[in-house]
Design a protein around this motif. Structure first.
Motif, PDB file in Angstrom:
ATOM      1  N   ASP A 143      -3.603   4.730  -2.642  1.00  0.00           N
ATOM      2  CA  ASP A 143      -4.509   5.107  -1.989  1.00  0.00           C
ATOM      3  C   ASP A 143      -4.531   6.816  -2.148  1.00  0.00           C
ATOM      4  O   ASP A 143      -3.743   7.171  -2.405  1.00  0.00           O
ATOM      5  CB  ASP A 143      -4.653   4.834  -0.362  1.00  0.00           C
ATOM      6  CG  ASP A 143      -6.020   4.689  -0.055  1.00  0.00           C
ATOM      7  OD1 ASP A 143      -6.790   5.258  -0.286  1.00  0.00           O
ATOM      8  OD2 ASP A 143      -6.116   4.153   1.237  1.00  0.00           O
TER       9      ASP A 143
ATOM     10  N   LYS B 170      -1.107  -0.940  -4.017  1.00  0.00           N
ATOM     11  CA  LYS B 170      -2.427  -0.435  -3.984  1.00  0.00           C
ATOM     12  C   LYS B 170      -2.187   1.274  -3.778  1.00  0.00           C
ATOM     13  O   LYS B 170      -1.462   1.315  -2.501  1.00  0.00           O
ATOM     14  CB  LYS B 170      -3.041  -1.116  -2.499  1.00  0.00           C
ATOM     15  CG  LYS B 170      -4.233  -0.408  -2.010  1.00  0.00           C
ATOM     16  CD  LYS B 170      -4.852  -1.068  -1.005  1.00  0.00           C
ATOM     17  CE  LYS B 170      -6.464  -0.553  -0.446  1.00  0.00           C
ATOM     18  NZ  LYS B 170      -6.681  -1.190   0.990  1.00  0.00           N
TER      19      LYS B 170
ATOM     20  N   TRP C  78     -10.538  -0.702  -5.707  1.00  0.00           N
ATOM     21  CA  TRP C  78     -11.211  -1.022  -4.284  1.00  0.00           C
ATOM     22  C   TRP C  78     -12.631  -0.499  -4.530  1.00  0.00           C
ATOM     23  O   TRP C  78     -12.675   0.806  -4.526  1.00  0.00           O
ATOM     24  CB  TRP C  78     -10.124  -0.283  -3.384  1.00  0.00           C
ATOM     25  CG  TRP C  78     -10.552  -0.853  -1.928  1.00  0.00           C
ATOM     26  CD1 TRP C  78     -10.777  -0.003  -0.974  1.00  0.00           C
ATOM     27  CD2 TRP C  78     -11.279  -1.930  -1.547  1.00  0.00           C
ATOM     28  NE1 TRP C  78     -11.123  -0.623   0.110  1.00  0.00           N
ATOM     29  CE2 TRP C  78     -11.648  -1.748  -0.263  1.00  0.00           C
ATOM     30  CE3 TRP C  78     -11.572  -3.189  -2.065  1.00  0.00           C
ATOM     31  CZ2 TRP C  78     -12.119  -2.827   0.673  1.00  0.00           C
ATOM     32  CZ3 TRP C  78     -11.966  -4.261  -1.324  1.00  0.00           C
ATOM     33  CH2 TRP C  78     -12.384  -4.038  -0.099  1.00  0.00           C
TER      34      TRP C  78
ATOM     35  N   TRP D  14       0.760  -1.039   0.090  1.00  0.00           N
ATOM     36  CA  TRP D  14       0.133   0.027  -0.017  1.00  0.00           C
ATOM     37  C   TRP D  14       0.905   1.153   0.017  1.00  0.00           C
ATOM     38  O   TRP D  14       1.969   1.304   0.709  1.00  0.00           O
ATOM     39  CB  TRP D  14      -0.874  -0.054   1.339  1.00  0.00           C
ATOM     40  CG  TRP D  14      -1.734   1.162   1.465  1.00  0.00           C
ATOM     41  CD1 TRP D  14      -3.138   1.037   1.266  1.00  0.00           C
ATOM     42  CD2 TRP D  14      -1.362   2.557   2.189  1.00  0.00           C
ATOM     43  NE1 TRP D  14      -3.608   2.174   1.672  1.00  0.00           N
ATOM     44  CE2 TRP D  14      -2.568   3.034   2.053  1.00  0.00           C
ATOM     45  CE3 TRP D  14      -0.140   2.829   2.692  1.00  0.00           C
ATOM     46  CZ2 TRP D  14      -2.733   4.266   2.715  1.00  0.00           C
ATOM     47  CZ3 TRP D  14      -0.452   4.096   3.144  1.00  0.00           C
ATOM     48  CH2 TRP D  14      -1.574   4.928   3.133  1.00  0.00           C
TER      49      TRP D  14
ATOM     50  N   ARG E  71      -7.817  14.071   7.520  1.00  0.00           N
ATOM     51  CA  ARG E  71      -7.234  12.942   7.976  1.00  0.00           C
ATOM     52  C   ARG E  71      -5.712  12.694   8.356  1.00  0.00           C
ATOM     53  O   ARG E  71      -5.000  12.131   8.224  1.00  0.00           O
ATOM     54  CB  ARG E  71      -7.263  11.709   7.096  1.00  0.00           C
ATOM     55  CG  ARG E  71      -7.574  10.141   7.654  1.00  0.00           C
ATOM     56  CD  ARG E  71      -7.332   9.209   6.523  1.00  0.00           C
ATOM     57  NE  ARG E  71      -7.633   7.966   6.870  1.00  0.00           N
ATOM     58  CZ  ARG E  71      -6.863   6.512   6.697  1.00  0.00           C
ATOM     59  NH1 ARG E  71      -5.859   6.890   5.903  1.00  0.00           N
ATOM     60  NH2 ARG E  71      -7.305   5.588   7.038  1.00  0.00           N
TER      61      ARG E  71
HETATM   62  C1  GLA Z   1      -8.107   3.939   3.085  1.00  0.00           C
HETATM   63  C2  GLA Z   1      -8.420   2.370   2.282  1.00  0.00           C
HETATM   64  C3  GLA Z   1      -8.340   1.321   3.131  1.00  0.00           C
HETATM   65  C4  GLA Z   1      -7.020   1.155   3.809  1.00  0.00           C
HETATM   66  C5  GLA Z   1      -6.660   2.585   4.656  1.00  0.00           C
HETATM   67  C6  GLA Z   1      -5.367   2.389   5.039  1.00  0.00           C
HETATM   68  O1  GLA Z   1      -9.244   4.151   3.908  1.00  0.00           O
HETATM   69  O2  GLA Z   1      -9.567   2.669   1.637  1.00  0.00           O
HETATM   70  O3  GLA Z   1      -8.754   0.037   2.537  1.00  0.00           O
HETATM   71  O4  GLA Z   1      -6.275   1.099   2.845  1.00  0.00           O
HETATM   72  O5  GLA Z   1      -6.931   3.710   3.829  1.00  0.00           O
HETATM   73  O6  GLA Z   1      -5.045   3.742   5.896  1.00  0.00           O
END
Ligand code: GLA
Length: 692
Positions: free
Chosen positions: A444, A442, A504, A377, A409
């Motif tokens: 984000d 992943k 996702w 991630w 956040r």
């Molecule tokens: C977001 C993603 C989650 C996870 C968190 C980690 O909320 O959608 O799947 O990866 O971040 O902080």
């Protein structure tokens, strides 16, 4: 196929079952003529000479133009508005000709007063019944031009009383399909957040009392994440107008002499019923955008560990995940910098030595020894104020001169449109991929942009920079798969799918909520990109307990992932995990490559049913969240089978052999009992009259 009648300046875009036709009219305007079911001889379509209805309804206002521009007696929604150096703001285009290259037609327009070029491109995807259109604006003048609005195009549907549908939502509740009647006044869907949005999705569906199987459906999806705008309007002149493109909110684009700007494209089409729309879009996505390989079953530790990741614990999880059948192990947030909570670490992409004293490789080695691939991630667009990166480069975040930027956040958004920031991120990714055997990233993005700097173009340029970084990383590491995540499903769109491989879908992993989310998603986006995890109960969001089989069946509707704390599952559960994962691998090609059908079970109980058809194999998923009084069976009429073929249908210890026409017209009856009951029914062709 594209047909051009040069003398009539008449253009027809023909796909297998549809026609899209326009021409240059007597006023020199690019006039839309037709969009709908195929008309072989489109030259029968001629434009009507329009006269102003009154001084308040001038000709420009009532002309269905492909690309109306701001200027003169035009007051309706337009696609382009430009401001010139002397303050002039009107464009008056003239048709300059066209070019055609195989299945792509480009119409060249030019402003009458200035050397400003407008090139409208239409690409024909005959077998998918789709078109892709975009526009490029070129400044061939010697002055700087400011574009204040740039929409990709306008669509005209010669109907009123249509229904519009899209999705609404927020974090944890993405993809709630809604439908509303289009009447007078405008419907607006948009994103003003820069990064992504959970609130609406950049597409339109307009239909005339359509259902899954029949009825006029017009649709278009924007190939872009970030700030978009869609406007839908029924006009007083008896038609429905749609526009989709960049959001003009807090937008402008500066074009210096000889610079050009390309709009994001729209993938659009007409279909008879919703199922055909979904099938065309899904096939187009699978075959022209996505990698052909099957998606691996993944394990992701986020819900099990959150930030409490350590090498030893991850190794334990990895061994167990492999034993259960996972093929890809993804280490989520928490492995880098001082990342113990949302407050720190972002920007500092070094491995946390307390958690991983010998780096990531000991974990990666175990993952590989156990036959899995490794994924990780990252959230590269962000920085925490407590990080070293922010201390070194406070000027790298989006900010205004005299205003303190907002955290959300616990983080700021980096101005990745700055070359030095972009290289920092690209180098970080390349370094990670060079030093480790990583198969999956992943990516984000957990907050929207604010205090966006003095440059209004960053809203769009930010997302282009994201795309560019991913494209460059993939150039060097072509086998690495990228997942698009933005606080769950905030970055689901065809722009993201062009660069990323997986979506996702939502942080909401409640298996029942997911039925709504996944069904809504399926209208436009391919199942093969829809990540779905099995997680623990009670679900962290809904606090609901759902039996493991139902959780699996719901997640097996897309690309299966496991997100639970597998070190805590019972022996009995372990057997279910192993069986279900093995079962998924056997059917994954049907789920990921097949045509997806949303079925309507007939019952007093609220059953949910979905079907996949891939060549001569099919799957029926049936869910009953709650048994209601009456405890009725559901009669389910199957779809997409070949009528004269005999199929073997296996369910609930019953095996029947029936023809496709029987299964599609009489259907099968299924009784599920209790709450959260579910079943996957296998349907295989065994004998075809056509083949004999
Ligand atoms: C977001 C993603 C989650 C996870 C968190 C980690 O909320 O959608 O799947 O990866 O971040 O902080």
């Amino acid at each position: 196929m594209i047909y051009v009648n040069e003398s009539k300046q008449h253009f027809s875009l023909q796909t297998a079952n549809t026609s899209y036709v326009f021409c240059v009219d007597g006023e020199g305007l690019l006039r839309h003529l037709y969009w709908g079911s195929k008309i072989e001889n489109t030259e029968e379509l001629e434009y009507e000479v329009l006269c102003e209805v009154s001084t308040n309804d001038p000709v420009h206002e009532i002309t269905p133009e492909e690309f109306p521009v701001y200027g003169g007696l035009l007051y309706k929604q337009h696609c382009l508005k430009a401001k010139f150096q002397n303050g002039d703001r009107g464009i008056f285009y003239q048709y300059e000709g066209y070019t055609q290259e195989q299945n792509t037609l480009t119409i060249h327009l030019k402003d009458k007063y200035r050397n400003l070029l407008i090139d409208l491109e239409y690409k024909c995807f005959e077998e998918y019944d789709l078109l892709e259109r975009k526009v490029t604006i070129t400044n061939n003048t010697d002055e700087t031009i400011t574009l204040e609005q740039l929409q990709t195009g306008q669509f005209h549907i010669k109907k009123t009383g249509l229904k519009f549908s899209n999705v609404h939502g927020h974090w944890g509740a993405e993809q709630n399909r809604f439908e509303q009647e289009v009447s007078y006044g405008k419907i607006l869907i948009e994103c003003r957040r820069g990064i992504s949005t959970h609130n609406h999705n950049p597409y339109f569906i307009l239909h005339d009392s359509a259902n899954e199987d029949a009825g006029d459906v017009y649709f278009g999806a924007l190939r872009m994440s970030g700030n978009f705008r869609g406007v839908i309007e029924q006009t007083p002149y008896g038609e429905t107008l749609v526009q989709l493109g960049l959001n003009s909110h807090d937008f402008n684009a500066i074009l210096k002499p000889s610079e050009k700007m390309e709009s994001p494209s729209i993938i659009c089409g007409y279909s008879n019923g919703f199922a055909a729309m979904s099938h065309n879009l899904h096939s187009y996505a699978r075959k022209t955008i996505m990698k052909p390989t099957r998606k691996m079953v993944l394990y992701n530790s986020w819900e099990a560990t959150e930030f409490k990741v350590t090498c030893d614990h991850q190794i334990e999880l990895a061994k167990k995940a492999a034993k259960l059948g996972a093929e890809l192990f993804v280490l989520d947030d928490g492995w880098f910098g001082q990342r113990d909570s949302i407050e720190n670490g972002l920007g500092d992409w070094y491995i946390n030595e307390e958690k991983f004293p010998n780096g990531l490789n000991p974990l990666i080695d175990v993952v590989k020894e156990n036959g899995m691939k490794f994924g990780i991630w990252i959230e590269p667009e962000m920085v925490n104020p407590l990080s070293d990166l922010y201390k070194q480069h406070p000027e790298w975040i989006y900010h205004f001169d005299k205003v303190i930027s907002d955290t959300s956040r616990g983080q700021y958004v980096l101005n990745i449109t700055l070359p030095e920031v972009k290289s920092y991120i690209l180098n970080m990714i390349e370094d990670l991929l060079t030093k480790h055997d990583i198969a999956y990233i992943k990516w984000d993005a957990n907050r929207p942009i604010s205090q966006s700097s003095s440059d209004k173009q960053i809203w769009h340029n930010h997302i282009l920079a994201v795309y560019d970084i991913v494209a460059k990383a993939k150039e060097k590491f072509p086998d690495v798969i990228f997942e698009a995540c933005a606080s769950g499903g905030g970055r689901i769109d065809y722009g993201a799918l062009t660069y990323f491989d997986d979506f996702w879908t939502s942080d909401n992993t409640d298996a029942f909520d997911r039925l709504t989310i996944q069904e809504s998603y399926s209208y436009i986006y391919p199942i093969k990109a829809m990540r779905a995890w099995v997680t623990d109960c009670p679900n962290f969001l809904s606090k609901r307990y759902i039996p493991l089989r139902f959780r699996f069946h719901s997640a097996m509707m897309g690309t299966l992932g496991i997100g639970s704390n597998i070190l805590k599952i019972s022996e009995e559960e372990e057997t279910i995990y192993k069986d279900m994962i093995a079962q998924y691998k056997e059917i994954a090609h049907i789920v990921q490559e097949g045509d997806f059908y949303r079925l309507k079970p007939i019952s007093q109980n609220k059953y949910y049913a979905y079907q996949y058809v891939f060549e001569n194999e099919s799957l029926l998923y049936v869910f009953l969240p709650q048994t209601l009084i009456g405890h009725n069976k559901a009669r389910i009429l199957l779809k997409g089978l070949s009528p004269k073929t005999t199929y073997k249908v296996s369910y609930q210890d019953v095996v029947i052999e029936k023809s496709g026409e029987y299964l599609m017209n009489f259907g099968i009856q299924i009784l599920l009992s209790g709450d959260y009951a579910s079943e996957i029914v296998k349907i295989n062709a065994v004998y075809s009259i056509e083949n004999n």
